[in-house]
Design a protein around this motif. Structure first.
Motif, PDB file in Angstrom:
ATOM      1  N   GLU A  42       0.838  -1.191   0.000  1.00 34.82           N
ATOM      2  CA  GLU A  42       0.000   0.000   0.000  1.00 34.82           C
ATOM      3  C   GLU A  42       0.875   1.243   0.000  1.00 34.82           C
ATOM      4  O   GLU A  42       1.941   1.277   0.630  1.00 34.82           O
ATOM      5  N   ALA A  43       0.427   2.261  -0.717  1.00 29.82           N
ATOM      6  CA  ALA A  43       1.122   3.549  -0.722  1.00 29.82           C
ATOM      7  C   ALA A  43       0.102   4.661  -0.878  1.00 29.82           C
ATOM      8  O   ALA A  43      -0.981   4.454  -1.430  1.00 29.82           O
ATOM      9  N   SER A  44       0.481   5.847  -0.370  1.00 31.35           N
ATOM     10  CA  SER A  44      -0.400   7.013  -0.438  1.00 31.35           C
ATOM     11  C   SER A  44       0.308   8.146  -1.156  1.00 31.35           C
ATOM     12  O   SER A  44       1.528   8.174  -1.252  1.00 31.35           O
ATOM     13  N   ALA A  45      -0.493   9.092  -1.634  1.00 32.47           N
ATOM     14  CA  ALA A  45       0.030  10.296  -2.281  1.00 32.47           C
ATOM     15  C   ALA A  45      -0.811  11.481  -1.843  1.00 32.47           C
ATOM     16  O   ALA A  45      -1.938  11.318  -1.360  1.00 32.47           O
ATOM     17  N   GLY A  46      -0.250  12.665  -2.019  1.00 28.06           N
ATOM     18  CA  GLY A  46      -0.988  13.880  -1.673  1.00 28.06           C
ATOM     19  C   GLY A  46      -1.257  14.002  -0.201  1.00 28.06           C
ATOM     20  O   GLY A  46      -2.333  14.466   0.196  1.00 28.06           O
ATOM     21  N   GLY A  48      -1.779  11.604   1.844  1.00 30.58           N
ATOM     22  CA  GLY A  48      -2.717  10.575   2.291  1.00 30.58           C
ATOM     23  C   GLY A  48      -4.109  10.690   1.713  1.00 30.58           C
ATOM     24  O   GLY A  48      -4.992   9.914   2.081  1.00 30.58           O
ATOM     25  N   VAL A  49      -4.334  11.633   0.789  1.00 27.21           N
ATOM     26  CA  VAL A  49      -5.691  11.788   0.228  1.00 27.21           C
ATOM     27  C   VAL A  49      -6.005  10.716  -0.813  1.00 27.21           C
ATOM     28  O   VAL A  49      -7.166  10.473  -1.123  1.00 27.21           O
ATOM     29  N   VAL A  50      -4.955  10.068  -1.346  1.00 30.00           N
ATOM     30  CA  VAL A  50      -5.132   8.961  -2.287  1.00 30.00           C
ATOM     31  C   VAL A  50      -4.294   7.800  -1.780  1.00 30.00           C
ATOM     32  O   VAL A  50      -3.105   7.959  -1.507  1.00 30.00           O
ATOM     33  N   THR A  51      -4.915   6.642  -1.622  1.00 31.92           N
ATOM     34  CA  THR A  51      -4.214   5.440  -1.181  1.00 31.92           C
ATOM     35  C   THR A  51      -4.524   4.310  -2.163  1.00 31.92           C
ATOM     36  O   THR A  51      -5.686   4.088  -2.514  1.00 31.92           O
ATOM     37  N   VAL A  52      -3.468   3.621  -2.577  1.00 31.81           N
ATOM     38  CA  VAL A  52      -3.616   2.508  -3.517  1.00 31.81           C
ATOM     39  C   VAL A  52      -2.991   1.267  -2.895  1.00 31.81           C
ATOM     40  O   VAL A  52      -1.926   1.328  -2.287  1.00 31.81           O
ATOM     41  N   LYS A  53      -3.686   0.148  -3.050  1.00 27.79           N
ATOM     42  CA  LYS A  53      -3.189  -1.142  -2.578  1.00 27.79           C
ATOM     43  C   LYS A  53      -3.028  -2.055  -3.796  1.00 27.79           C
ATOM     44  O   LYS A  53      -3.935  -2.145  -4.632  1.00 27.79           O
ATOM     45  N   VAL A  54      -1.838  -2.712  -3.892  1.00 28.78           N
ATOM     46  CA  VAL A  54      -1.578  -3.650  -4.987  1.00 28.78           C
ATOM     47  C   VAL A  54      -1.186  -4.996  -4.400  1.00 28.78           C
ATOM     48  O   VAL A  54      -0.745  -5.089  -3.254  1.00 28.78           O
ATOM     49  N   SER A  55      -1.337  -6.024  -5.209  1.00 29.29           N
ATOM     50  CA  SER A  55      -0.939  -7.363  -4.787  1.00 29.29           C
ATOM     51  C   SER A  55       0.464  -7.662  -5.305  1.00 29.29           C
ATOM     52  O   SER A  55       0.995  -6.943  -6.154  1.00 29.29           O
ATOM     53  N   GLY A  56       1.034  -8.740  -4.799  1.00 33.00           N
ATOM     54  CA  GLY A  56       2.327  -9.209  -5.290  1.00 33.00           C
ATOM     55  C   GLY A  56       2.270  -9.681  -6.726  1.00 33.00           C
ATOM     56  O   GLY A  56       3.300  -9.917  -7.349  1.00 33.00           O
ATOM     57  N   SER A  62      -7.188  -1.981  -4.624  1.00 31.88           N
ATOM     58  CA  SER A  62      -8.127  -0.945  -4.207  1.00 31.88           C
ATOM     59  C   SER A  62      -7.511   0.435  -4.385  1.00 31.88           C
ATOM     60  O   SER A  62      -6.295   0.597  -4.380  1.00 31.88           O
ATOM     61  N   VAL A  63      -8.410   1.408  -4.529  1.00 33.66           N
ATOM     62  CA  VAL A  63      -8.046   2.828  -4.587  1.00 33.66           C
ATOM     63  C   VAL A  63      -8.998   3.543  -3.640  1.00 33.66           C
ATOM     64  O   VAL A  63     -10.208   3.410  -3.766  1.00 33.66           O
ATOM     65  N   LYS A  64      -8.429   4.264  -2.676  1.00 30.60           N
ATOM     66  CA  LYS A  64      -9.257   5.019  -1.731  1.00 30.60           C
ATOM     67  C   LYS A  64      -8.964   6.503  -1.914  1.00 30.60           C
ATOM     68  O   LYS A  64      -7.805   6.906  -2.002  1.00 30.60           O
ATOM     69  N   LEU A  65     -10.034   7.283  -1.974  1.00 31.80           N
ATOM     70  CA  LEU A  65      -9.922   8.724  -2.175  1.00 31.80           C
ATOM     71  C   LEU A  65     -10.600   9.457  -1.027  1.00 31.80           C
ATOM     72  O   LEU A  65     -11.719   9.114  -0.645  1.00 31.80           O
ATOM     73  N   SER A  66      -9.947  10.471  -0.515  1.00 31.61           N
ATOM     74  CA  SER A  66     -10.584  11.354   0.472  1.00 31.61           C
ATOM     75  C   SER A  66     -11.490  12.312  -0.283  1.00 31.61           C
ATOM     76  O   SER A  66     -11.210  12.698  -1.423  1.00 31.61           O
ATOM     77  N   GLU A  67     -12.566  12.705   0.345  1.00 25.17           N
ATOM     78  CA  GLU A  67     -13.535  13.590  -0.318  1.00 25.17           C
ATOM     79  C   GLU A  67     -12.912  14.887  -0.807  1.00 25.17           C
ATOM     80  O   GLU A  67     -13.258  15.385  -1.879  1.00 25.17           O
ATOM     81  N   ASP A  74     -10.748  19.888 -11.199  1.00 25.28           N
ATOM     82  CA  ASP A  74      -9.321  19.556 -11.212  1.00 25.28           C
ATOM     83  C   ASP A  74      -9.115  18.039 -11.240  1.00 25.28           C
ATOM     84  O   ASP A  74      -8.471  17.458 -10.379  1.00 25.28           O
ATOM     85  N   ILE A  75      -9.660  17.405 -12.254  1.00 25.99           N
ATOM     86  CA  ILE A  75      -9.532  15.956 -12.422  1.00 25.99           C
ATOM     87  C   ILE A  75      -8.073  15.560 -12.638  1.00 25.99           C
ATOM     88  O   ILE A  75      -7.626  14.510 -12.180  1.00 25.99           O
ATOM     89  N   GLU A  76      -7.302  16.390 -13.298  1.00 24.79           N
ATOM     90  CA  GLU A  76      -5.905  16.081 -13.627  1.00 24.79           C
ATOM     91  C   GLU A  76      -5.072  15.834 -12.364  1.00 24.79           C
ATOM     92  O   GLU A  76      -4.261  14.903 -12.320  1.00 24.79           O
ATOM     93  N   THR A  77      -5.263  16.623 -11.342  1.00 20.88           N
ATOM     94  CA  THR A  77      -4.515  16.424 -10.095  1.00 20.88           C
ATOM     95  C   THR A  77      -4.873  15.077  -9.470  1.00 20.88           C
ATOM     96  O   THR A  77      -3.991  14.344  -9.015  1.00 20.88           O
ATOM     97  N   LEU A  78      -6.135  14.732  -9.453  1.00 21.54           N
ATOM     98  CA  LEU A  78      -6.574  13.447  -8.920  1.00 21.54           C
ATOM     99  C   LEU A  78      -5.939  12.303  -9.704  1.00 21.54           C
ATOM    100  O   LEU A  78      -5.433  11.345  -9.116  1.00 21.54           O
ATOM    101  N   GLU A  79      -5.949  12.404 -11.017  1.00 22.67           N
ATOM    102  CA  GLU A  79      -5.326  11.367 -11.846  1.00 22.67           C
ATOM    103  C   GLU A  79      -3.840  11.225 -11.523  1.00 22.67           C
ATOM    104  O   GLU A  79      -3.328  10.104 -11.384  1.00 22.67           O
ATOM    105  N   ASP A  80      -3.145  12.348 -11.383  1.00 23.98           N
ATOM    106  CA  ASP A  80      -1.716  12.320 -11.056  1.00 23.98           C
ATOM    107  C   ASP A  80      -1.458  11.676  -9.701  1.00 23.98           C
ATOM    108  O   ASP A  80      -0.501  10.902  -9.535  1.00 23.98           O
ATOM    109  N   LEU A  81      -2.308  11.963  -8.730  1.00 21.54           N
ATOM    110  CA  LEU A  81      -2.144  11.377  -7.400  1.00 21.54           C
ATOM    111  C   LEU A  81      -2.373   9.866  -7.423  1.00 21.54           C
ATOM    112  O   LEU A  81      -1.657   9.114  -6.747  1.00 21.54           O
TER     113      LEU A  81
END
Length: 116
Positions: A42-46, A48-56, A62-67, A74-81
């Motif tokens: 798992e890693a976060s960006a921004g 901690g407003v965006v958290t992504v979990k990957v498998s081995g 999963s992708v978790k986004l803070s409101e 500003d969709i571009e910033t979200l995509e970058d995060l």
């Protein structure tokens, strides 16, 4: 006249030991590969407003986004995060894979590379 074929002296025993070691290392690498596939990273960006979990297996679980990060203007910033968090989670997974391989091979460069 020189004899043809085969090893002379103690070579067959040494070669047999080498083959046994290689087979043992291959079994260990297969076991570690299965273990790694079951792990999650798992890693976060921004902050901690965006958290992504990957498998081995390098699958996004999963992708978790803070409101507060969801801004229709500003969709571009979200995509970058999302990209940043995903890449960091994958980097963590690759780093652990490299450490596992280093432990198994004892620093023998090139053995088992790319198995994970």
């Amino acid at each position: 006249m020189a004899k043809r074929g085969g090893f002379q002296g103690g070579m067959p025993g040494n070669m047999n030991n080498l083959m046994k070691q290689a087979q043992r290392m291959q079994r260990q690498m297969e076991e570690k590969s299965k273990e790694m596939e079951e792990k999650e990273f798992e890693a976060s960006a921004g902050g901690g407003v965006v958290t992504v979990k990957v498998s081995g297996k390098k699958e996004v679980l999963s992708v978790k986004l803070s409101e507060e990060v969801v801004d229709p203007d500003d969709i571009e910033t979200l995509e970058d995060l999302i990209v940043a968090a995903t890449n960091e989670a994958l980097r963590k997974m690759d780093e652990e894979n490299a450490q596992v391989m280093q432990q198994l091979t004892g620093g023998l460069g090139g053995l088992g590379g790319g198995l994970f």
